[in-house]
Motif scaffolding. Structure first.
Motif, PDB file in Angstrom:
ATOM      1  N   MET A  18       5.030  12.946  -1.277  1.00 14.65           N
ATOM      2  CA  MET A  18       3.610  13.172  -0.999  1.00 14.65           C
ATOM      3  C   MET A  18       3.443  13.949   0.313  1.00 14.65           C
ATOM      4  N   THR A  72       9.598   6.871  -0.741  1.00 19.05           N
ATOM      5  CA  THR A  72       8.418   6.933  -1.596  1.00 19.05           C
ATOM      6  C   THR A  72       7.392   7.931  -1.095  1.00 19.05           C
ATOM      7  N   PHE A 117      -8.003   5.625  -3.115  1.00 18.88           N
ATOM      8  CA  PHE A 117      -7.041   4.544  -2.905  1.00 18.88           C
ATOM      9  C   PHE A 117      -7.187   3.942  -1.513  1.00 18.88           C
ATOM     10  N   LEU A 165      -4.697  -3.140  -5.009  1.00 23.97           N
ATOM     11  CA  LEU A 165      -3.541  -4.004  -4.771  1.00 23.97           C
ATOM     12  C   LEU A 165      -3.684  -5.375  -5.404  1.00 23.97           C
ATOM     13  N   ALA A 195       0.834  -1.207   0.000  1.00 23.57           N
ATOM     14  CA  ALA A 195       0.000   0.000   0.000  1.00 23.57           C
ATOM     15  C   ALA A 195       0.865   1.252   0.000  1.00 23.57           C
ATOM     16  N   THR A 196       1.883   1.287   0.850  1.00 25.12           N
ATOM     17  CA  THR A 196       2.735   2.467   0.939  1.00 25.12           C
ATOM     18  C   THR A 196       3.441   2.733  -0.383  1.00 25.12           C
ATOM     19  N   LEU A 197       3.993   1.688  -0.971  1.00 25.71           N
ATOM     20  CA  LEU A 197       4.763   1.884  -2.192  1.00 25.71           C
ATOM     21  C   LEU A 197       3.854   2.147  -3.394  1.00 25.71           C
ATOM     22  N   TYR A 198       2.592   1.723  -3.301  1.00 26.01           N
ATOM     23  CA  TYR A 198       1.677   1.945  -4.419  1.00 26.01           C
ATOM     24  C   TYR A 198       1.102   3.364  -4.414  1.00 26.01           C
ATOM     25  N   LEU A 199       0.994   3.931  -3.217  1.00 21.81           N
ATOM     26  CA  LEU A 199       0.297   5.215  -3.053  1.00 21.81           C
ATOM     27  C   LEU A 199       0.629   6.288  -4.099  1.00 21.81           C
ATOM     28  N   PRO A 200       1.920   6.591  -4.365  1.00 25.72           N
ATOM     29  CA  PRO A 200       2.201   7.670  -5.325  1.00 25.72           C
ATOM     30  C   PRO A 200       1.678   7.384  -6.728  1.00 25.72           C
ATOM     31  N   ALA A 201       1.412   6.116  -7.043  1.00 30.39           N
ATOM     32  CA  ALA A 201       0.942   5.780  -8.388  1.00 30.39           C
ATOM     33  C   ALA A 201      -0.446   6.334  -8.666  1.00 30.39           C
TER      34      ALA A 201
END
Lengths: 307, 277
Positions: free
Chosen positions: B28, B24, B259, B267, A121-127
């Motif tokens: 943000m 990452t 999200f 996911l 989830a954390t690594l996907y967020l910026p996408a």
């Protein structure tokens, strides 16, 4: 059941047609909208662009100029520079990103499922943020004064602030750096799904044979993940050859054409200078490069892909 | 693997993952903290990592200087319509390609798929001329929506998904004299809900984030989407970093909320049809 042979009714032509439509009409109807949209918004434009690339285009009267546009772009220094920049950007980002994605996925795969979800989830967020948002944020991060986040970080290390986007030596590298630190989320999810698909029995068998961790990795994990790697490679190259938003918003192709990519050059040629014919020629060169590279990747990678 | 080896790997993995997760998330986070600190007083933008005083004035400035509400409305409208058309047409065509046999189906499908390799830049100029000069649709919702109403990639995804559905129910429905569209509507669509959910979410996000085509085809301020508007704002106000960060947040926040509320789909979703093996 025996009956007298009745004369076979001769099938009139219209009813054959009618039967064809009864059997298949629905299917054609179901694909009608996409096919129409495809004809109008893809096929027609591609053919038109091909014709335009041999023309000096003008809305009222275009003139056929043969290969002139192609000749012009081959002689154009900016065009070669844009190809070079695009290549540097692609070679600089795609393999590195795949490596980062792979290592992260491999590590996440070792975690308990709760932590897997957290990191995914954390690594996907910026996408989920748009290219525009990401570019704006990085404009602030690359800010050349000492208020920019990156320059503050350099300051902590006792280094002088860098004019990241404003000098030709670092501008393209800055875009590459931003790409490295961007999102690997989508790739991670693909890799994790593929890792989950590797039969456990293979590792158990390897354990019995006392195969080392490295052997297991290089003989089982890596080869079986090849389809996913290929997918990321091909899509990565295609996307990076068309990089536009960050160039447009952050550098406008500058300084001194240091970040002019081919997609940006096409945009400028067409919509700043209204050289539609020349821009079409450029876009076909881009298409040919993309198709050739994709085919090579498929050939090279898929030779031993079946398992 | 030996257990000591495994333990070392776990420790290394944990450290690296935490570091990378921070890397990452920092941009943000930087965007968010930058948007809630007032930097108008000082000449340069210098927000603190941990803000001392929170202020919403960057948001006030952003909304005061732009038509952000109108842009948000445009983006929402366009994204909803594109989601509906893409889900409907991609499911319908995907179903036809996966489950119905008809002459030419393979040829049409592979032709469609083959064109995915052609970069958008090739079709762009003729498409622009077609929309603006031929159809006279420049600066309209129709021009933004039509070319994106259904994408080949989505048809491919739905074909992959539809082919996993059992065929026996289709036969049963056909025997019950259900019309072909009835079968699609009453039998296939309900079964395809998981795939449709994923397709809908990804289409919505992609439409919301789309930049290039709306950027080219719109020229009035009222027709801009939020992404195009944001870009224009950056060029107009390149010094007000605070308001820029507020704008970037406005453009991204709906997707971030989406999200977090639909994490499960994000996911798991993108693996549909993409991974073999």
């Amino acid at each position: 059941m025996q009956t007298a042979l009745a004369p076979k009714p001769s099938v009139p032509r219209t009813s054959r047609v009618a039967r064809f439509w009864r059997d298949y009409g629905w299917a054609y109807l179901f694909i009608l909208a996409p096919v129409l949209l495809f004809l109008i918004f893809t096929l027609y434009p591609v053919l038109t662009a091909l014709v335009m690339s041999f023309q000096k285009y003008n809305i009222m009267n275009s003139t056929w100029v043969g290969l002139d546009n192609y000749e012009r772009l081959v002689k154009d220094e900016t065009f070669w520079k844009s190809i070079k920049n695009t290549l540097i950007f692609t070679v600089g980002t795609v393999p590195v990103n795949i490596l980062i994605t792979f290592v992260l996925s491999y590590f996440i795969y070792q975690m308990k499922s709760k932590w897997q979800t957290f990191f995914k989830a954390t690594l996907y967020l910026p996408a989920v943020a748009s290219g525009v948002t990401i570019s704006i944020v990085w404009l602030a991060i690359f800010d050349p004064t000492d208020s920019g986040l990156l320059n503050r970080f350099l300051g902590l290390l006792g280094l002088d602030p860098v004019i990241w986007l404003g000098q030709s030596g670092t501008a393209l590298f800055s875009l590459i750096l931003m790409n490295w630190l961007g999102s690997h989320g989508a790739g991670i999810i693909l890799y994790l799904a593929a890792m989950g698909g590797i039969p456990k029995s293979l590792y158990e068998a390897a354990d019995i044979d006392h195969a080392s961790g490295w052997t297991q990795f290089s003989k089982i994990t890596w080869p079986l993940l090849k389809p996913t790697t290929l997918y990321l490679l091909v899509t990565g190259v295609i996307t990076s050859f068309q990089v536009f938003i960050s160039v447009y918003l952050m550098t406008q192709g500058g300084p001194n054409f240091a970040t002019t990519t081919i997609a940006y050059l096409i945009y400028e040629t067409a919509f700043k200078f209204y050289e539609f014919g020349l821009a079409s020629a450029q876009s076909f060169v881009l298409a040919i490069i993309i198709i050739v590279i994709s085919v090579i990747q498929f050939k090279y990678f898929s030779s031993d892909i079946e398992y | 693997m030996k257990s000591t080896q495994k333990k070392t790997l776990l420790v290394v993995a944990s450290i690296l993952l935490v570091v990378w997760a921070l890397v990452t998330v920092i941009p943000m986070y930087w965007m968010l903290v930058g948007s809630v600190q007032d930097s108008a007083m000082s000449a340069s933008f210098k927000p603190q990592m941990i803000p001392e005083q929170l202020s919403l004035s960057p948001y006030e400035r952003f909304f005061a200087k732009t038509d952000a509400w109108r842009w948000l409305y445009n983006s929402l409208l366009i994204s909803v319509i594109l989601t509906v058309t893409n889900v409907f047409f991609a499911s319908l065509a995907g179903y036809a390609f996966a489950k119905l046999k008809f002459p030419g189906s393979q040829a049409v499908f592979w032709t469609l798929l083959g064109t995915m390799m052609i970069p958008a830049q090739v079709t762009l100029i003729p498409l622009y001329i077609l929309m603006v000069n031929v159809f006279d649709l420049g600066d309209t919702y129709t021009a933004i929506i039509l070319p994106a109403a259904v994408s080949v990639g989505n048809i491919f995804l739905m074909k992959q998904f539809m082919s996993t559905l059992p065929t026996s129910l289709i036969h049963a429905a056909r025997i019950d004299a259900c019309s072909e569209f009835g079968i699609f509507w009453k039998v296939i669509l309900p079964m395809a809900k998981p795939g449709i959910a994923v397709l809908a979410i990804f289409t919505f996000v992609a439409s919301w984030n789309e930049f290039f085509w709306p950027f080219l085809i719109t020229n009035s301020n009222e027709m801009r989407t939020v992404q195009v508007g944001l870009a224009s704002f950056v060029f107009a106000e390149s010094t007000d970093f605070g308001a820029m960060m507020a704008g970037a947040t406005i453009g991204a926040l709906p997707m971030i909320i989406l999200f977090f509320s639909l994490q499960r789909y994000f996911l798991q979703g993108i693996t549909i049809g993409a991974v073999k093996g």
